[in-house]
Scaffold this motif. Structure first.
Motif, PDB file in Angstrom:
ATOM      1  N   GLY A   1       0.662  -1.339   0.295  1.00  0.00           N
ATOM      2  CA  GLY A   1       0.217  -0.136   0.038  1.00  0.00           C
ATOM      3  C   GLY A   1       0.786   1.066   0.291  1.00  0.00           C
ATOM      4  N   GLY A   2       0.414   2.882  -0.870  1.00  0.00           N
ATOM      5  CA  GLY A   2       0.657   3.912  -0.757  1.00  0.00           C
ATOM      6  C   GLY A   2       0.612   4.427   1.077  1.00  0.00           C
ATOM      7  N   VAL A   3       1.597   5.754   0.877  1.00  0.00           N
ATOM      8  CA  VAL A   3       2.222   6.194   1.806  1.00  0.00           C
ATOM      9  C   VAL A   3       0.690   7.556   1.517  1.00  0.00           C
ATOM     10  CG1 VAL A   3       4.194   7.522   0.931  1.00  0.00           C
ATOM     11  CG2 VAL A   3       3.916   7.041   3.983  1.00  0.00           C
ATOM     12  N   PHE A   4       0.416   7.702   3.268  1.00  0.00           N
ATOM     13  CA  PHE A   4      -0.328   8.789   3.200  1.00  0.00           C
ATOM     14  C   PHE A   4      -0.196   9.963   4.147  1.00  0.00           C
ATOM     15  CE2 PHE A   4      -2.845   5.698   1.237  1.00  0.00           C
ATOM     16  CZ  PHE A   4      -4.559   6.394   0.943  1.00  0.00           C
TER      17      PHE A   4
ATOM     18  N   ASN B   1     -14.441  12.488  11.810  1.00  0.00           N
ATOM     19  CA  ASN B   1     -15.216  13.728  10.485  1.00  0.00           C
ATOM     20  C   ASN B   1     -15.319  15.144  10.928  1.00  0.00           C
ATOM     21  OD1 ASN B   1     -16.660  11.607   9.650  1.00  0.00           O
ATOM     22  ND2 ASN B   1     -17.328  10.704  10.824  1.00  0.00           N
ATOM     23  N   ILE B   2     -15.309  15.057  12.714  1.00  0.00           N
ATOM     24  CA  ILE B   2     -15.476  16.236  13.503  1.00  0.00           C
ATOM     25  C   ILE B   2     -14.230  17.097  12.576  1.00  0.00           C
ATOM     26  CG2 ILE B   2     -14.709  17.814  15.688  1.00  0.00           C
ATOM     27  CD1 ILE B   2     -15.828  15.179  17.404  1.00  0.00           C
ATOM     28  N   ILE B   3     -12.881  16.107  12.779  1.00  0.00           N
ATOM     29  CA  ILE B   3     -11.494  17.424  12.762  1.00  0.00           C
ATOM     30  C   ILE B   3     -11.674  17.478  10.413  1.00  0.00           C
ATOM     31  CG2 ILE B   3      -9.012  17.205  11.887  1.00  0.00           C
ATOM     32  CD1 ILE B   3      -9.071  14.884  14.280  1.00  0.00           C
ATOM     33  N   LYS B   4     -12.370  17.385   9.957  1.00  0.00           N
ATOM     34  CA  LYS B   4     -13.059  17.327   8.843  1.00  0.00           C
ATOM     35  C   LYS B   4     -13.528  18.728   8.118  1.00  0.00           C
ATOM     36  CE  LYS B   4     -12.378  15.226   4.894  1.00  0.00           C
ATOM     37  NZ  LYS B   4     -11.324  15.141   3.992  1.00  0.00           N
ATOM     38  N   ASP B   5     -15.023  18.496   9.751  1.00  0.00           N
ATOM     39  CA  ASP B   5     -15.407  19.541   9.065  1.00  0.00           C
ATOM     40  C   ASP B   5     -14.724  20.896  10.388  1.00  0.00           C
ATOM     41  OD1 ASP B   5     -17.101  17.963   7.816  1.00  0.00           O
ATOM     42  OD2 ASP B   5     -18.383  17.503  10.038  1.00  0.00           O
ATOM     43  N   ALA B   6     -14.037  20.678  10.750  1.00  0.00           N
ATOM     44  CA  ALA B   6     -13.828  21.812  11.323  1.00  0.00           C
ATOM     45  C   ALA B   6     -12.466  22.256  11.708  1.00  0.00           C
ATOM     46  CB  ALA B   6     -13.685  21.771  13.175  1.00  0.00           C
ATOM     47  N   THR B   7     -11.755  22.145  10.284  1.00  0.00           N
ATOM     48  CA  THR B   7     -10.480  22.446   9.989  1.00  0.00           C
ATOM     49  C   THR B   7     -10.112  22.687   8.534  1.00  0.00           C
ATOM     50  OG1 THR B   7      -9.129  20.801   9.816  1.00  0.00           O
ATOM     51  CG2 THR B   7      -9.694  21.322  12.272  1.00  0.00           C
ATOM     52  N   ILE B   8      -8.906  23.285   7.935  1.00  0.00           N
ATOM     53  CA  ILE B   8      -8.518  23.618   6.761  1.00  0.00           C
ATOM     54  C   ILE B   8      -7.076  21.938   6.503  1.00  0.00           C
ATOM     55  CG2 ILE B   8      -7.794  24.803   4.895  1.00  0.00           C
ATOM     56  CD1 ILE B   8      -8.642  27.509   6.261  1.00  0.00           C
ATOM     57  N   ASN B   9      -7.772  21.299   5.816  1.00  0.00           N
ATOM     58  CA  ASN B   9      -7.296  19.886   5.666  1.00  0.00           C
ATOM     59  C   ASN B   9      -7.000  19.245   4.324  1.00  0.00           C
ATOM     60  OD1 ASN B   9      -9.635  17.650   5.613  1.00  0.00           O
ATOM     61  ND2 ASN B   9      -9.944  18.946   7.541  1.00  0.00           N
ATOM     62  N   HIS B  10      -6.051  18.785   4.061  1.00  0.00           N
ATOM     63  CA  HIS B  10      -5.871  17.841   2.701  1.00  0.00           C
ATOM     64  C   HIS B  10      -4.845  16.606   3.244  1.00  0.00           C
ATOM     65  CE1 HIS B  10      -6.176  17.580  -1.311  1.00  0.00           C
ATOM     66  NE2 HIS B  10      -4.662  17.363  -1.520  1.00  0.00           N
ATOM     67  N   THR B  11      -5.265  15.479   2.409  1.00  0.00           N
ATOM     68  CA  THR B  11      -4.339  14.578   2.683  1.00  0.00           C
ATOM     69  C   THR B  11      -3.825  13.306   0.731  1.00  0.00           C
ATOM     70  OG1 THR B  11      -6.022  13.538   4.515  1.00  0.00           O
ATOM     71  CG2 THR B  11      -5.085  11.442   3.671  1.00  0.00           C
ATOM     72  N   VAL B  12      -2.383  13.213   1.654  1.00  0.00           N
ATOM     73  CA  VAL B  12      -2.209  12.791   0.099  1.00  0.00           C
ATOM     74  C   VAL B  12      -1.593  11.418  -0.192  1.00  0.00           C
ATOM     75  CG1 VAL B  12      -0.462  13.604  -1.644  1.00  0.00           C
ATOM     76  CG2 VAL B  12      -1.353  15.029  -0.508  1.00  0.00           C
ATOM     77  N   CYS B  13      -1.559  10.892  -0.979  1.00  0.00           N
ATOM     78  CA  CYS B  13      -1.719   9.439  -0.978  1.00  0.00           C
ATOM     79  C   CYS B  13       0.003   9.713  -2.204  1.00  0.00           C
ATOM     80  CB  CYS B  13      -1.696   8.465  -1.487  1.00  0.00           C
ATOM     81  SG  CYS B  13      -1.593   6.518  -1.623  1.00  0.00           S
ATOM     82  N   VAL B  14       0.567   8.620  -1.600  1.00  0.00           N
ATOM     83  CA  VAL B  14       2.010   8.605  -2.781  1.00  0.00           C
ATOM     84  C   VAL B  14       2.178   7.159  -3.049  1.00  0.00           C
ATOM     85  CG1 VAL B  14       5.002   8.536  -2.529  1.00  0.00           C
ATOM     86  CG2 VAL B  14       3.228  10.614  -2.259  1.00  0.00           C
ATOM     87  N   GLU B  15       2.283   6.773  -4.000  1.00  0.00           N
ATOM     88  CA  GLU B  15       1.747   4.653  -4.192  1.00  0.00           C
ATOM     89  C   GLU B  15       2.955   4.397  -4.201  1.00  0.00           C
ATOM     90  OE1 GLU B  15      -0.900   3.788  -4.006  1.00  0.00           O
ATOM     91  OE2 GLU B  15      -2.260   4.869  -4.544  1.00  0.00           O
ATOM     92  N   VAL B  16       2.807   3.019  -4.237  1.00  0.00           N
ATOM     93  CA  VAL B  16       3.785   2.053  -4.281  1.00  0.00           C
ATOM     94  C   VAL B  16       5.129   2.011  -5.791  1.00  0.00           C
ATOM     95  CG1 VAL B  16       4.743  -0.052  -4.230  1.00  0.00           C
ATOM     96  CG2 VAL B  16       2.820   0.171  -2.894  1.00  0.00           C
ATOM     97  N   ASP B  17       4.650   2.345  -6.432  1.00  0.00           N
ATOM     98  CA  ASP B  17       5.217   2.810  -7.701  1.00  0.00           C
ATOM     99  C   ASP B  17       6.833   3.743  -7.081  1.00  0.00           C
ATOM    100  OD1 ASP B  17       3.662   4.405  -7.926  1.00  0.00           O
ATOM    101  OD2 ASP B  17       3.964   4.071 -10.405  1.00  0.00           O
ATOM    102  N   GLU B  18       5.934   4.974  -6.712  1.00  0.00           N
ATOM    103  CA  GLU B  18       7.366   6.192  -6.080  1.00  0.00           C
ATOM    104  C   GLU B  18       7.649   5.568  -4.977  1.00  0.00           C
ATOM    105  OE1 GLU B  18       6.754  11.087  -6.583  1.00  0.00           O
ATOM    106  OE2 GLU B  18       4.952  10.115  -6.811  1.00  0.00           O
ATOM    107  N   ILE B  19       7.435   5.455  -4.062  1.00  0.00           N
ATOM    108  CA  ILE B  19       7.833   4.600  -2.651  1.00  0.00           C
ATOM    109  C   ILE B  19       9.321   3.726  -3.660  1.00  0.00           C
ATOM    110  CG2 ILE B  19       7.635   2.702  -1.067  1.00  0.00           C
ATOM    111  CD1 ILE B  19       4.789   3.801  -0.869  1.00  0.00           C
ATOM    112  N   GLU B  20       9.071   2.981  -4.105  1.00  0.00           N
ATOM    113  CA  GLU B  20      10.400   2.283  -5.116  1.00  0.00           C
ATOM    114  C   GLU B  20      10.875   3.047  -5.514  1.00  0.00           C
ATOM    115  OE1 GLU B  20      10.638  -1.474  -4.062  1.00  0.00           O
ATOM    116  OE2 GLU B  20       9.419  -0.612  -2.476  1.00  0.00           O
ATOM    117  N   LYS B  21      10.036   4.110  -6.058  1.00  0.00           N
ATOM    118  CA  LYS B  21      12.058   4.868  -6.786  1.00  0.00           C
ATOM    119  C   LYS B  21      12.632   5.465  -6.070  1.00  0.00           C
ATOM    120  CE  LYS B  21       9.057   5.332 -11.362  1.00  0.00           C
ATOM    121  NZ  LYS B  21       8.708   5.511 -12.417  1.00  0.00           N
ATOM    122  N   ILE B  22      11.777   6.086  -5.444  1.00  0.00           N
ATOM    123  CA  ILE B  22      12.653   7.543  -3.650  1.00  0.00           C
ATOM    124  C   ILE B  22      12.787   7.181  -3.062  1.00  0.00           C
ATOM    125  CG2 ILE B  22      11.429   9.597  -5.878  1.00  0.00           C
ATOM    126  CD1 ILE B  22       9.375   9.923  -3.615  1.00  0.00           C
ATOM    127  N   ASN B  23      12.147   5.638  -2.450  1.00  0.00           N
ATOM    128  CA  ASN B  23      12.194   5.212  -0.812  1.00  0.00           C
ATOM    129  C   ASN B  23      10.879   6.197  -0.033  1.00  0.00           C
ATOM    130  OD1 ASN B  23      14.023   7.345   0.702  1.00  0.00           O
ATOM    131  ND2 ASN B  23      15.416   7.509  -0.277  1.00  0.00           N
TER     132      ASN B  23
END
Length: 234
Positions: A37-40, A76-98
């Protein structure tokens, strides 16, 4: 829950408020250790710190210290009450850049999104100098100079913003692994989240690797397996 000066949630918010001349963005990752799986990474900025919100977040802590049910509630509380963002870097890139670089890249992308949106409020009008990014761990985000940053060891148990980011990253990644589990149920990812439990290792030995596995994380296992097989012929 009655809040006191000794309450953990008060300490978490007090940590962020210590930097009184800055607006805090906290960032944390989930999934550095698993072999599948990817890293988030998530970034969180609290623009409101009302008593009601603090009470709703009274159980906030490092995501690893909380049950799945509590994490889902906080998510659910955090999503509604903050400015937030979540990103996933997938396996192929993990293998390329560690995995370290992949984790820091996910943090960078998440922070940049939150920073852009948070800075566009009427009061700030795009001014980035007021922001400070608190990064969980002992590394700074690479190639990031939009505003100041500071690393915080075990930050998810010290800072409200980092703890909130850890919840978003963990819950989002767990849901992602549940979807992958539906595709490859034999590996038990809904339960082990891609970590190398005995069940997971046994499935790898029986069925082989999928496109979601991180081969670099399994190099040692396959080397040891090969050595054991070779020893049978000595």
């Amino acid at each position: 829950m009655e809040l006191t000066k000794d309450s953990h949630i008060i300490k978490l918010f007090a940590y962020d408020l210590f930097y009184k001349n800055h607006i805090i963005i906290g960032t944390d990752e989930a999934g550095r250790g698993p072999a599948a799986g990817g890293v988030f990474a998530s970034a969180v900025c609290f623009q409101e710190r009302s008593r009601k919100l603090v009470e709703e977040l009274s159980i906030l802590n490092d995501s690893k210290q909380l049950s799945k049910k509590k994490r889902e509630t906080l998510y659910n509380i955090i999503k509604d009450a903050t400015i937030n963002h979540t990103v996933c870097v997938e396996v192929d890139e993990i293998e390329k850049i560690n995995i370290l670089n992949a984790s820091l890249k996910a943090m960078k992308l998440a922070v940049e999104d939150v920073l852009k949106r948070a800075s566009l409020t009427d009061a700030l009008d795009g001014n980035l100098s007021k922001f400070l990014v608190l990064v969980d761990g002992n590394k700074m985000i690479k190639d990031f100079n939009l505003c100041s940053q500071k690393w915080v060891v075990k930050g998810d148990s010290k800072s409200a913003s980092i703890a909130a980011a850890s919840i978003l990253a963990k819950v989002t990644r767990d849901r992602y692994m549940e979807k992958l589990d539906a595709e490859f149920p034999q590996y038990g990812w809904a339960k082990n989240a891609g970590y190398l439990t005995k069940e997971h290792i046994d499935a790898i030995d029986k069925y082989g690797l999928t496109k979601y596995h991180r081969p670099s994380f399994l190099k040692k296992h396959f080397e040891e397996k090969e050595q054991k097989q070779l020893s049978l012929f000595r």
